[in-house]
Write an enzyme that holds these catalytic residues in place. Sequence first.
Site, short mmCIF file in Angstrom:
data_model
loop_
_atom_site.label_atom_id
_atom_site.label_comp_id
_atom_site.label_asym_id
_atom_site.label_seq_id
_atom_site.Cartn_x
_atom_site.Cartn_y
_atom_site.Cartn_z
N ASP A 8 -54.40 49.30 -10.19
CA ASP A 8 -55.26 50.02 -9.74
C ASP A 8 -55.08 51.54 -9.31
O ASP A 8 -53.97 51.64 -8.83
CB ASP A 8 -55.66 49.39 -8.28
CG ASP A 8 -56.42 47.89 -8.49
OD1 ASP A 8 -56.46 47.41 -9.57
OD2 ASP A 8 -56.74 47.23 -7.49
N ASP A 131 -68.09 40.73 -8.65
CA ASP A 131 -67.56 40.76 -7.30
C ASP A 131 -68.60 40.40 -6.47
O ASP A 131 -69.77 40.79 -6.37
CB ASP A 131 -67.17 42.43 -6.91
CG ASP A 131 -66.04 43.05 -8.09
OD1 ASP A 131 -65.50 42.26 -8.65
OD2 ASP A 131 -66.37 44.24 -8.40
#
Length: 257
Positions: A8, A131
């Site tokens: 990330d 998500d």
Amino acid sequence: MLIIPAIDLKDGHCVRLKQGVMENATVFSEDPAAMARHWLDQGARRLHLVDLNGAFAGKPKNEPAIRDIVDAIGDEIPTQLGGGIRDLETIERYLDDGITYIIIGTAAVKTPGFLHDACNAFPGHIMVGLDAKDGKVAVNGWSKVTGHDVVDLAKKFEDYGVEAIIYTDIGRDGMLSGVNVKATMELARALTIPVIASGGVSSLDDVKALCEIEPEGIAGAITGRAIYEGALDFKAAQELADELSTKSSPRDTTVLF
């Protein structure tokens, strides 16, 4: 089943968030390219990259770091990238740079016509990241929970021709609290395309639990904080997944994996 290390990116660094909150970022490396090479050396067969700044800004923000990662690993393993991808030009640029799969998240929910166009323009290269919290899809870097049901949207996007669904339980992501096996299984059962699990994969027990439902269509599991903090040994996790996968009869995901 693949165990997929997450890299990330925030401000050019390799970080992990807790439940998607940018202020809760822990920097694990100042050199994302070196980290990518590390996971490759540990036996990773795919990398999951996220432009966190891009996800919040709605446009790419970490392209130099992403290019450095691709340069570091070459074409040795595939990469999948998400975060701030909102137009076909960005997709084309990333694919030209060497990214293998593009993950569309917020834009898939808000502008499904864009996703449809992307699947038509770049067949075989588009995934969707869904998500969710309590079964409802979140957008804008997890900052807004919509009324959309995960399974319903996934089935719609499957019809568009996406390669896979990456399902993240944002209530568990970065919390080392275990993967949401039940919700992941229910989603996989509703689809014919592969599902990649994400959020809370933090122990060999999680890997084992996902391998047990691999025949439902679970093709991979993304893990981040756990492998960076040492709660999960990546190499041992992939070895366990390989061992257990030989004992199961998963749906055919060989085209993608």
